[in-house]
Structures are given as structure tokens and as C-alpha cells.
Design a protein around this motif. Structure first.
Motif: not given
Length: 141
Positions: A118, A107, A112-113, A116, A120-123, A109
Motif C-alpha cells: 500500500t 491493498d 498484509e503480513e 501486500n 502507507n505500509n512497510g512495502r 489486507a
């Protein structure tokens, strides 16, 4: 572990031996600190100057050193850019009986790229992989 931690501490930079690296880790974790900690950001051969190693060999070497020092190893950061990378590191942690580990980062931000994680993200896959690893480790107790 840095490939030149001892040299950076004492002056000119250069590659250090495995023994020098172990000495630096021990200096960073004197008694009463009850664990030894390493961070592993990418493939071990990019970090360690001791020849070509797999991630499992690299982590295993430090796990054996920690055991010889009577302290558990904590892999304080490891990468999870994609499922293959995360699986490789988590498998090495399980195979080498590392009792404590944490991926970088949750978490955050600003990363993120790259790293990161979370829910809900791609990881988000990393959370599931960690949960399965925890189940595997619990069965092994």
C-alpha cells in the motif's frame, strides 16, 4: 510456470522439460491472445526443475521464448517481500526487456503480513522502485 503443468494437465505429476513448459504457456495463450504470461512467486530455482538459475536467467529464458513466439512476456505476479527481493525481480524485468509486469498484491489486507503493498505500509518502497523502473524503461525506448 509450474514445474509440472503439463503433467498436471495430462495425469501423473512429475517434472517437465523447458520445452514442455513453453508448450503449456503457449496452450494457455492461443491466438488471438497477444501475450504470454508467467507468474513468478519466489526464487526461480524453487519453481523450475531445469537446474539452478538466477531470477534474471529464469525470466530471461521466458522472455526469449515469448519473443520467439512473436508475443511480449507479461510477468503477472512477482514478489516484493523486502527491498532486496523487489530490486532483484525488477532488475531482472528491466534487464530482460519485459514490457509488462505487476507485483502481487496491492491493498489486499488478507496478505498484509506477507506481500501486500500500500502507499502507507512497510512495502510502500515497491511503489517507488516501480516508478524508478518505469522511468528507466521509458528512457530506453
Amino acid at each position: 510456470p509450474r514445474g509440472a503443468g503439463q503433467h498436471a494437465n495430462r495425469g501423473p505429476r512429475g517434472h517437465e522439460s523447458a520445452e514442455q513448459s513453453y508448450a503449456m504457456i503457449s496452450l494457455e495463450s492461443p491466438d488471438p491472445v497477444d501475450l504470454l504470461s508467467i507468474h513468478v512467486y519466489q526464487k526461480s530455482q524453487n519453481l523450475a526443475p531445469y537446474g539452478t538459475e538466477t531470477v534474471s536467467q529464469f525470466i530471461g529464458r521466458y522472455a526469449r521464448y515469448a519473443a520467439s513466439a512473436g508475443k511480449p512476456l507479461f510477468v503477472g505476479e512477482f514478489p516484493v517481500r523486502d527491498p532486496a527481493q523487489a530490486t532483484e525481480y525488477i532488475r531482472a524485468i528491466i534487464d530482460n526487456h519485459v514490457p509488462l509486469a505487476a507485483f502481487w498484491t496491492f491493498d489486499n489486507a488478507r496478505q498484509e503480513e506477507t506481500m501486500n503493498v500500500t502507499f502507507n505500509n512497510g512495502r510502500a518502497f515497491a511503489i517507488d522502485l516501480i516508478a524508478k523502473a518505469n522511468q528507466t524503461l521509458q528512457k530506453g525506448r
